[in-house]
Motif scaffolding. Structure first.
Motif, mmCIF file in Angstrom:
data_model
loop_
_atom_site.group_PDB
_atom_site.id
_atom_site.type_symbol
_atom_site.label_atom_id
_atom_site.label_comp_id
_atom_site.label_asym_id
_atom_site.label_seq_id
_atom_site.Cartn_x
_atom_site.Cartn_y
_atom_site.Cartn_z
ATOM 1 N N TYR A 103 0.835 -1.196 0.000
ATOM 2 C CA TYR A 103 0.000 0.000 0.000
ATOM 3 C C TYR A 103 0.869 1.244 0.000
ATOM 4 O O TYR A 103 0.544 2.235 0.628
ATOM 5 N N ASP A 104 1.984 1.219 -0.709
ATOM 6 C CA ASP A 104 2.820 2.411 -0.843
ATOM 7 C C ASP A 104 2.191 3.320 -1.894
ATOM 8 O O ASP A 104 1.742 2.853 -2.937
ATOM 9 N N PHE A 105 2.175 4.623 -1.609
ATOM 10 C CA PHE A 105 1.579 5.583 -2.537
ATOM 11 C C PHE A 105 2.620 6.605 -2.977
ATOM 12 O O PHE A 105 3.462 7.012 -2.179
ATOM 13 N N PRO A 106 2.543 7.058 -4.228
ATOM 14 C CA PRO A 106 3.442 8.129 -4.649
ATOM 15 C C PRO A 106 3.080 9.430 -3.942
ATOM 16 O O PRO A 106 1.931 9.633 -3.536
ATOM 17 N N ALA A 107 4.037 10.305 -3.798
ATOM 18 C CA ALA A 107 3.822 11.552 -3.053
ATOM 19 C C ALA A 107 2.790 12.459 -3.715
ATOM 20 O O ALA A 107 2.080 13.200 -3.025
ATOM 21 N N ASP A 108 2.671 12.403 -5.041
ATOM 22 C CA ASP A 108 1.743 13.312 -5.720
ATOM 23 C C ASP A 108 0.318 12.762 -5.806
ATOM 24 O O ASP A 108 -0.554 13.398 -6.369
ATOM 25 N N MET A 109 0.048 11.626 -5.219
ATOM 26 C CA MET A 109 -1.283 11.033 -5.255
ATOM 27 C C MET A 109 -2.144 11.641 -4.150
ATOM 28 O O MET A 109 -1.760 11.636 -2.982
ATOM 29 N N THR A 110 -3.326 12.167 -4.511
ATOM 30 C CA THR A 110 -4.212 12.788 -3.516
ATOM 31 C C THR A 110 -4.890 11.710 -2.681
ATOM 32 O O THR A 110 -4.905 10.531 -3.046
ATOM 33 N N TRP A 111 -5.485 12.140 -1.580
ATOM 34 C CA TRP A 111 -6.123 11.159 -0.699
ATOM 35 C C TRP A 111 -7.322 10.529 -1.383
ATOM 36 O O TRP A 111 -7.609 9.349 -1.184
ATOM 37 N N ARG A 112 -8.022 11.276 -2.236
ATOM 38 C CA ARG A 112 -9.155 10.695 -2.961
ATOM 39 C C ARG A 112 -8.677 9.602 -3.919
ATOM 40 O O ARG A 112 -9.307 8.547 -4.044
ATOM 41 N N VAL A 116 -9.657 5.551 -3.834
ATOM 42 C CA VAL A 116 -10.153 4.830 -5.008
ATOM 43 C C VAL A 116 -9.226 3.668 -5.344
ATOM 44 O O VAL A 116 -9.676 2.561 -5.646
ATOM 45 N N ALA A 117 -7.915 3.901 -5.278
ATOM 46 C CA ALA A 117 -6.954 2.835 -5.591
ATOM 47 C C ALA A 117 -7.078 1.683 -4.605
ATOM 48 O O ALA A 117 -7.049 0.507 -4.998
#
Length: 129
Positions: A103-112, A116-117
């Motif tokens: 569940y790692d997320f890129p820094a530019d990914m918004t919480w919304r 969804v992801a």
């Protein structure tokens, strides 16, 4: 002799004496009386691509809802895609999360986008949202 003088001599050769007294005036007169250059045979510019109509995205939207309570939104496709860029990104990221079990997320990914992801990843894993 410089190149300008050579050009002038070549230009005035064979002209009457009245023209050699004022060669620049003769040049101006010739330019005024000469017919315009014919248009060059250039290939016509291709018409711009047609603007495609807006279509409804088949993705789950940017909200937290999934399925029938998902937020409906429109986008203008560039090709034959059926999801907007944001939904395609979330789908691709969800698939990556399932494949890597992370569940790692890129820094530019918004919480919304993260919600969804995760919802899409859980759906791909068969877990209820």
């Amino acid at each position: 002799m410089n190149s300008d003088a050579k050009i002038l001599l070549l230009y005035v050769q064979g002209l009457p004496d009245s023209a050699t007294d004022h060669p620049l005036g003769e040049l101006a007169r010739k330019e005024e009386n000469s017919p315009p250059n014919p248009p060059s045979e250039l290939e016509p510019e291709p018409p711009p691509p047609p603007v495609r109509a807006l279509i409804v995205c088949t993705g789950t939207g940017t909200g937290t809802g999934t399925g029938t309570d998902a937020e409906e939104h429109l986008f203008r496709p560039l090709g034959d895609e059926t999801e907007c860029a944001e939904c395609r990104r979330a789908t691709a990221y969800a698939s990556w999360m399932v494949d890597t079990d992370t569940y790692d997320f890129p820094a530019d990914m918004t919480w919304r986008q993260r919600v969804v992801a995760v919802a899409k990843a859980d759906a791909l894993r068969g877990k209820p949202a």
